[in-house]
Design a protein around this motif. Structure first.
Motif, PDB file in Angstrom:
ATOM      1  N   ALA A 222      14.837  -7.144  11.571  1.00 48.69           N
ATOM      2  CA  ALA A 222      13.657  -7.047  12.435  1.00 48.69           C
ATOM      3  C   ALA A 222      13.552  -5.657  13.062  1.00 48.69           C
ATOM      4  O   ALA A 222      12.458  -5.065  13.102  1.00 48.69           O
ATOM      5  N   MET A 223      14.681  -5.113  13.540  1.00 48.78           N
ATOM      6  CA  MET A 223      14.659  -3.786  14.148  1.00 48.78           C
ATOM      7  C   MET A 223      14.373  -2.712  13.107  1.00 48.78           C
ATOM      8  O   MET A 223      13.615  -1.759  13.366  1.00 48.78           O
ATOM      9  N   ALA A 224      14.962  -2.832  11.911  1.00 47.82           N
ATOM     10  CA  ALA A 224      14.706  -1.853  10.854  1.00 47.82           C
ATOM     11  C   ALA A 224      13.256  -1.925  10.387  1.00 47.82           C
ATOM     12  O   ALA A 224      12.637  -0.898  10.083  1.00 47.82           O
ATOM     13  N   SER A 225      12.688  -3.125  10.319  1.00 46.18           N
ATOM     14  CA  SER A 225      11.292  -3.282   9.922  1.00 46.18           C
ATOM     15  C   SER A 225      10.351  -2.587  10.899  1.00 46.18           C
ATOM     16  O   SER A 225       9.394  -1.921  10.490  1.00 46.18           O
ATOM     17  N   SER A 226      10.627  -2.736  12.183  1.00 39.78           N
ATOM     18  CA  SER A 226       9.770  -2.098  13.174  1.00 39.78           C
ATOM     19  C   SER A 226       9.934  -0.586  13.159  1.00 39.78           C
ATOM     20  O   SER A 226       8.954   0.155  13.298  1.00 39.78           O
ATOM     21  N   PHE A 227      11.168  -0.098  12.978  1.00 39.46           N
ATOM     22  CA  PHE A 227      11.398   1.351  12.971  1.00 39.46           C
ATOM     23  C   PHE A 227      10.773   1.996  11.736  1.00 39.46           C
ATOM     24  O   PHE A 227      10.145   3.056  11.828  1.00 39.46           O
TER      25      PHE A 227
ATOM     26  N   SER B 193      25.578 -29.703  14.969  1.00 42.13           N
ATOM     27  CA  SER B 193      25.289 -29.990  13.569  1.00 42.13           C
ATOM     28  C   SER B 193      23.806 -29.856  13.250  1.00 42.13           C
ATOM     29  O   SER B 193      23.390 -30.122  12.118  1.00 42.13           O
ATOM     30  N   ARG B 194      23.024 -29.438  14.227  1.00 40.25           N
ATOM     31  CA  ARG B 194      21.578 -29.318  14.049  1.00 40.25           C
ATOM     32  C   ARG B 194      21.187 -27.855  13.868  1.00 40.25           C
ATOM     33  O   ARG B 194      21.760 -26.960  14.488  1.00 40.25           O
ATOM     34  N   VAL B 195      20.184 -27.618  13.022  1.00 43.59           N
ATOM     35  CA  VAL B 195      19.669 -26.268  12.778  1.00 43.59           C
ATOM     36  C   VAL B 195      18.346 -26.116  13.515  1.00 43.59           C
ATOM     37  O   VAL B 195      17.396 -26.873  13.267  1.00 43.59           O
ATOM     38  N   LEU B 196      18.289 -25.153  14.437  1.00 36.62           N
ATOM     39  CA  LEU B 196      17.050 -24.843  15.153  1.00 36.62           C
ATOM     40  C   LEU B 196      16.500 -23.521  14.630  1.00 36.62           C
ATOM     41  O   LEU B 196      17.201 -22.508  14.623  1.00 36.62           O
ATOM     42  N   LEU B 197      15.267 -23.550  14.196  1.00 36.46           N
ATOM     43  CA  LEU B 197      14.641 -22.351  13.648  1.00 36.46           C
ATOM     44  C   LEU B 197      14.115 -21.469  14.779  1.00 36.46           C
ATOM     45  O   LEU B 197      13.376 -21.935  15.651  1.00 36.46           O
ATOM     46  N   HIS B 198      14.516 -20.190  14.766  1.00 36.85           N
ATOM     47  CA  HIS B 198      14.082 -19.218  15.765  1.00 36.85           C
ATOM     48  C   HIS B 198      13.285 -18.105  15.085  1.00 36.85           C
ATOM     49  O   HIS B 198      13.518 -17.797  13.912  1.00 36.85           O
ATOM     50  N   GLU B 199      12.385 -17.519  15.834  1.00 39.03           N
ATOM     51  CA  GLU B 199      11.680 -16.322  15.374  1.00 39.03           C
ATOM     52  C   GLU B 199      12.148 -15.134  16.209  1.00 39.03           C
ATOM     53  O   GLU B 199      12.124 -15.176  17.436  1.00 39.03           O
ATOM     54  N   ILE B 200      12.597 -14.085  15.529  1.00 42.18           N
ATOM     55  CA  ILE B 200      13.037 -12.856  16.188  1.00 42.18           C
ATOM     56  C   ILE B 200      11.943 -11.813  16.033  1.00 42.18           C
ATOM     57  O   ILE B 200      11.549 -11.471  14.910  1.00 42.18           O
ATOM     58  N   GLN B 201      11.446 -11.317  17.150  1.00 44.50           N
ATOM     59  CA  GLN B 201      10.425 -10.272  17.152  1.00 44.50           C
ATOM     60  C   GLN B 201      11.022  -8.991  17.725  1.00 44.50           C
ATOM     61  O   GLN B 201      11.661  -9.023  18.780  1.00 44.50           O
ATOM     62  N   ALA B 202      10.811  -7.882  17.020  1.00 46.73           N
ATOM     63  CA  ALA B 202      11.355  -6.589  17.450  1.00 46.73           C
ATOM     64  C   ALA B 202      10.241  -5.551  17.513  1.00 46.73           C
ATOM     65  O   ALA B 202       9.366  -5.508  16.642  1.00 46.73           O
ATOM     66  N   LEU B 203      10.286  -4.739  18.557  1.00 44.14           N
ATOM     67  CA  LEU B 203       9.361  -3.617  18.710  1.00 44.14           C
ATOM     68  C   LEU B 203      10.178  -2.373  19.011  1.00 44.14           C
ATOM     69  O   LEU B 203      10.848  -2.298  20.043  1.00 44.14           O
ATOM     70  N   VAL B 204      10.157  -1.403  18.091  1.00 44.02           N
ATOM     71  CA  VAL B 204      10.890  -0.146  18.250  1.00 44.02           C
ATOM     72  C   VAL B 204       9.865   0.969  18.329  1.00 44.02           C
ATOM     73  O   VAL B 204       9.075   1.185  17.387  1.00 44.02           O
ATOM     74  N   THR B 205       9.846   1.695  19.439  1.00 46.38           N
ATOM     75  CA  THR B 205       8.846   2.729  19.663  1.00 46.38           C
ATOM     76  C   THR B 205       9.487   3.936  20.334  1.00 46.38           C
ATOM     77  O   THR B 205      10.468   3.780  21.077  1.00 46.38           O
TER      78      THR B 205
END
Length: 454
Positions: free
Chosen positions: A376-381, A303-315
């Motif tokens: 995140a993946m589209a932003s990096s691409f 019942s708890r919400v944990l905030l995560h940060e997703i980092q993507a690097l597409v090269t």
């Protein structure tokens, strides 16, 4: 019947059986290698009677399920830790047996001393550490209290005798794998020893109405060491997890007869012991999020919400096939989202290396993380940055549709408390706490480039 005949009949009714001390595989003949687990020299001979005697108590009668018990409500013991009490369903139930399992060094013994600070009369039984070692840790965490009794012992019979004599309010066994009974076969930590010790502790807990907390070791496969019967017998099974190279600790309820499963309590390991992390505090720095390939995601942990940060690097890759590297995420999920982007958005991700890092403590397992991972993946691409304090959640189908996630209202409520400025969702929840201008509903992948540019 003569004594010789009686002896002959008794021996005839006894059948030798060879049982593995590791997995309890049984066979009628001895073998060097156990067929069940593949271990060598683990089969031991035991004599089983073919005509076991069972006592029948005729005075026992079944009760109607509608009958009221002597006490309609259970008075739980408070651990003085709000998050842990909530995890258990409101506190520690008298007569319950709790199994706390975790990797070596994760902080199981430190957590037991934190429970000892609750003010109840506790008996701390350790088969791994001496009194001076426990005293040193108790001084550091502030558990040097007269209500805490310590016993360095591994003999099951001695431990049971001390518990019956002292009658404490709480009993800690650290750990169940070190307890040894002279009446059981095998070495300390073997299947038969753990089974017998757990059975005796369970019987004593119910009879004296004393809660027990047993710590257990974790194997290389991530399972609790010992027989699976141990998890079935106890009332509560808790996994003590930790963030790699991080100060945060997570206690997750895998089994709970007195509350909900899947709940999680978050702690931070400090020099003075474990400190609770309230639900309104995040484990990531929101101001550091944003930029190319970075977005926030609210993951449901019970019942708890944990905030995560997703980092993507597409090269672009320098190999024939692109590599996929993930941290705190399953690689198959990266392959899946990359395939969806390549098919429906014409992004040649097969010719690119993709690196994904998830920050926030727990692994990324929520199905609603599809949309955040895809953005995140589209932003990096596309090399389009995402503003800071922007979150996203929603499921992405294999046909390219963006679908609503479960518990949308709870996620939006938590994001509002975290002061997240903008949210991308698969659908808007009814009676959303967010203003309309702060929510962007995405239904198809064709809306992704425009959303990143907004």
């Amino acid at each position: 019947m003569s004594a010789e005949i009686a002896t002959y009949v008794a021996k005839k009714n006894q059948k030798p059986v060879f049982i593995c001390t590791h997995c309890e595989y049984s066979t009628v003949k001895w073998m060097g290698q156990c067929p069940g687990c593949g271990k060598w020299n683990t089969l031991e001979e035991r004599i089983l009677s073919s005509t076991p005697s069972r006592k029948i108590r005729s005075s026992i009668k079944p009760a109607s399920i509608t009958e009221k018990e002597k006490s309609d409500s259970i008075t739980r013991l408070s651990s003085k830790m709000k998050e842990f009490d909530k995890l258990l369903g409101g506190g520690i139930v008298p007569g319950s047996v709790i199994l706390l399992a975790g990797d070596p060094g994760v902080g199981k013994s430190t957590f037991l001393l934190a429970l000892a600070k609750s003010g109840y009369r506790c008996l701390y039984v350790s088969g791994e550490e001496s009194l001076s070692q426990v005293q040193d840790r108790a001084k550091r965490v502030g558990a040097m209290l007269p209500t805490v009794l310590f016993l360095h012992e591994t003999s099951l019979e001695t431990i049971l005798a001390v518990i019956e004599k002292e009658k404490p309010d709480l009993v800690f066994i650290d750990s169940i794998q070190t307890v040894y009974s002279g009446e059981a076969r095998g070495f300390a930590g073997s299947v038969s020893q753990i089974r017998d010790a757990a059975g005796m502790f369970l019987e004593l807990a119910k009879r004296m109405n004393i809660p027990f907390v047993l710590t257990g070791h974790i194997t290389k496969e991530g399972q609790i060491a010992g027989p699976r019967l141990l998890e079935h017998a106890v009332d509560v099974v808790l996994y003590f997890e930790h963030e790699k190279k991080g100060p945060y600790r997570f206690i997750r309820a895998i089994k709970n007869r007195f509350g909900a499963t899947g709940e999680i309590a978050v702690f931070q390991m400090t020099s003075s012991g474990l400190q609770e992390i309230p639900p309104n505090k995040t484990l990531v720095n929101i101001t550091e999020s944003g930029g190319i390939g970075s977005i926030l995601f609210p993951q449901m942990e019970g019942s708890r919400v944990l905030l995560h940060e997703i980092q993507a690097l597409v090269t672009p890759t320098g190999f024939a096939n692109g590599r996929r590297v993930g941290e705190n995420i399953d690689l198959s999920r990266i392959h899946l989202i990359a395939a969806i982007l390549e098919k429906y958005m014409s992004m040649r991700l097969s010719e690119c290396d993709i690196f994904i890092r998830v920050r926030g403590g727990t692994p990324l397992k929520d199905p609603a993380a599809d949309l955040a991972l895809l953005l995140a993946m589209a932003s990096s691409f596309l090399e389009k940055p995402i503003p800071a304090a922007v979150a996203a959640f929603g499921e992405v189908s294999l046909s390219g549709d963006i679908r609503p996630a479960s518990e949308t209202k709870e996620r939006l409520k938590a994001l509002l408390a975290y002061k997240i400025q903008k949210v991308f969702v698969g659908s808007k929840a009814e009676a959303s706490p967010y203003p309309d201008q702060a929510i962007r509903v995405l239904q198809t992948l064709n809306e992704i480039p425009a959303a990143l540019g907004s």
